[in-house]
Scaffold this active site. Structure first.
Site, PDB file in Angstrom:
ATOM      1  N   HIS A  26      -3.669   0.921   7.369  1.00  0.00           N
ATOM      2  CA  HIS A  26      -3.034   1.502   7.580  1.00  0.00           C
ATOM      3  C   HIS A  26      -2.411   2.489   6.750  1.00  0.00           C
ATOM      4  O   HIS A  26      -1.974   4.132   6.955  1.00  0.00           O
ATOM      5  CB  HIS A  26      -2.246   0.628   7.091  1.00  0.00           C
ATOM      6  CG  HIS A  26      -0.013   1.211   7.145  1.00  0.00           C
ATOM      7  ND1 HIS A  26       0.674   0.280   7.946  1.00  0.00           N
ATOM      8  CD2 HIS A  26       0.260   2.017   6.280  1.00  0.00           C
ATOM      9  CE1 HIS A  26       1.578   0.645   8.211  1.00  0.00           C
ATOM     10  NE2 HIS A  26       1.926   2.154   6.447  1.00  0.00           N
ATOM     11  N   GLU A  27      -3.114   2.441   5.277  1.00  0.00           N
ATOM     12  CA  GLU A  27      -3.315   3.650   4.748  1.00  0.00           C
ATOM     13  C   GLU A  27      -4.023   5.087   4.500  1.00  0.00           C
ATOM     14  O   GLU A  27      -3.857   6.385   4.481  1.00  0.00           O
ATOM     15  CB  GLU A  27      -3.640   3.298   2.487  1.00  0.00           C
ATOM     16  CG  GLU A  27      -2.583   2.187   2.560  1.00  0.00           C
ATOM     17  CD  GLU A  27      -0.730   2.669   3.017  1.00  0.00           C
ATOM     18  OE1 GLU A  27      -0.357   3.482   2.707  1.00  0.00           O
ATOM     19  OE2 GLU A  27      -0.083   1.209   2.987  1.00  0.00           O
ATOM     20  N   HIS A  29      -1.927   6.754   7.269  1.00  0.00           N
ATOM     21  CA  HIS A  29      -0.988   7.750   6.868  1.00  0.00           C
ATOM     22  C   HIS A  29      -2.170   9.536   6.629  1.00  0.00           C
ATOM     23  O   HIS A  29      -1.312  10.655   6.684  1.00  0.00           O
ATOM     24  CB  HIS A  29      -0.806   7.203   5.111  1.00  0.00           C
ATOM     25  CG  HIS A  29       0.278   6.737   5.674  1.00  0.00           C
ATOM     26  ND1 HIS A  29       1.352   7.279   6.975  1.00  0.00           N
ATOM     27  CD2 HIS A  29       0.757   5.265   5.094  1.00  0.00           C
ATOM     28  CE1 HIS A  29       2.847   6.303   6.375  1.00  0.00           C
ATOM     29  NE2 HIS A  29       2.046   4.921   5.609  1.00  0.00           N
ATOM     30  N   GLY A  77       1.109  -0.996  -0.666  1.00  0.00           N
ATOM     31  CA  GLY A  77       0.069  -0.281   0.065  1.00  0.00           C
ATOM     32  C   GLY A  77       0.380   1.220   0.024  1.00  0.00           C
ATOM     33  O   GLY A  77       2.311   1.246   0.564  1.00  0.00           O
ATOM     34  N   CYS A  84       6.472  -0.488   7.481  1.00  0.00           N
ATOM     35  CA  CYS A  84       5.504   0.751   6.331  1.00  0.00           C
ATOM     36  C   CYS A  84       7.088   1.443   6.109  1.00  0.00           C
ATOM     37  O   CYS A  84       8.251   1.632   6.209  1.00  0.00           O
ATOM     38  CB  CYS A  84       5.107   2.182   7.608  1.00  0.00           C
ATOM     39  SG  CYS A  84       4.807   3.900   6.335  1.00  0.00           S
ATOM     40  N   LEU A  85       6.938   1.777   4.342  1.00  0.00           N
ATOM     41  CA  LEU A  85       8.356   2.169   3.813  1.00  0.00           C
ATOM     42  C   LEU A  85       8.569   3.248   3.375  1.00  0.00           C
ATOM     43  O   LEU A  85       9.600   3.931   3.376  1.00  0.00           O
ATOM     44  CB  LEU A  85       6.973   2.729   2.211  1.00  0.00           C
ATOM     45  CG  LEU A  85       7.116   0.707   1.764  1.00  0.00           C
ATOM     46  CD1 LEU A  85       5.548   1.179  -0.129  1.00  0.00           C
ATOM     47  CD2 LEU A  85       7.787  -0.210   0.515  1.00  0.00           C
ATOM     48  N   GLN A 128       3.011  10.157   1.572  1.00  0.00           N
ATOM     49  CA  GLN A 128       5.012   9.270   0.940  1.00  0.00           C
ATOM     50  C   GLN A 128       4.870   9.956   0.736  1.00  0.00           C
ATOM     51  O   GLN A 128       6.424   9.050   0.328  1.00  0.00           O
ATOM     52  CB  GLN A 128       4.383   8.214   1.525  1.00  0.00           C
ATOM     53  CG  GLN A 128       4.142   7.079   3.063  1.00  0.00           C
ATOM     54  CD  GLN A 128       3.482   5.530   2.893  1.00  0.00           C
ATOM     55  OE1 GLN A 128       2.158   4.845   2.511  1.00  0.00           O
ATOM     56  NE2 GLN A 128       4.078   4.878   2.973  1.00  0.00           N
TER      57      GLN A 128
HETATM   58 ZN   LIG Z   1       3.322   2.809   5.924  1.00  0.00          ZN
END
Ligand SMILES: [Zn+2]
Length: 170
Positions: free
Chosen positions: A130-131, A134, A46, A88-89, A51
């Site tokens: 999760h998204e 963000h 995701g 998480c990226l 991000q």
């Molecule tokens: Zn993340």
């Protein structure tokens, strides 16, 4: 399409409340395509627009065969409890156990600006939440337990990867 630069922990846009999208136009569609390409290149499940430095309520999710576009996503319902490890990226090599509702009902606009409703569970439900976090400026560090968070941040500072404690140590 383009692979965009990921914003990492410390970038203020990750802590910002993102703005709703008024119209899903060509610019938003290009952002969606770039998010998918960037997510796939990073092997993520995701990615949210902030991000990549864009504070708009747009995110994508790719779990198994599901390729989800979420514009202005809202959770209409959530039930159950499930605890699992998340990464998480934007926080490379830090992982932590996060407890979330196990099933959710999502409402959002798709790539054509059409509203849809989706019931999700398991990893898909987790990725959706999760998204959406963000887009509200919330990171997994805010949802993991204190000891884990400290360990993750210490590891990040040392440039190491972090595994959460197994539980039998204090
Ligand atoms: Zn993340």
């Amino acid at each position: 399409m383009a692979i965009l630069d990921l914003h990492l922990l410390g970038s203020p846009v990750l802590r910002q409340q993102s703005d709703p999208v008024a119209v899903v136009d060509a610019e938003v569609r290009r952002l969606i395509d770039d998010l998918f390409e960037t997510m796939d290149a990073a092997k993520g499940v995701g990615l949210a627009a902030n991000q990549v430095g864009v504070a708009r309520r747009v995110a994508v999710v790719g779990v198994d065969d599901a390729r989800l576009v979420m514009v202005n996503p809202v959770l209409r319902d959530a039930e159950g409890r499930d605890r699992a490890e998340e990464g998480c990226l934007s926080i490379p090599d830090a992982y932590g156990e996060v407890t979330r509702p196990e099933r959710v009902v999502l409402e959002a606009l798709d790539r054509d600006g059409k509203p849809y409703r989706l019931e999700a569970k398991g990893l898909l439900a987790r990725a959706i939440q999760h998204e959406i976090d963000h887009l509200d400026g919330i990171l997994i560090l805010d949802r993991t337990e204190r000891a884990q968070r400290k360990g993750a941040l210490k590891a990040l500072r040392r440039g190491e990867s972090y595994s959460p404690p197994t539980g039998d140590e204090d």
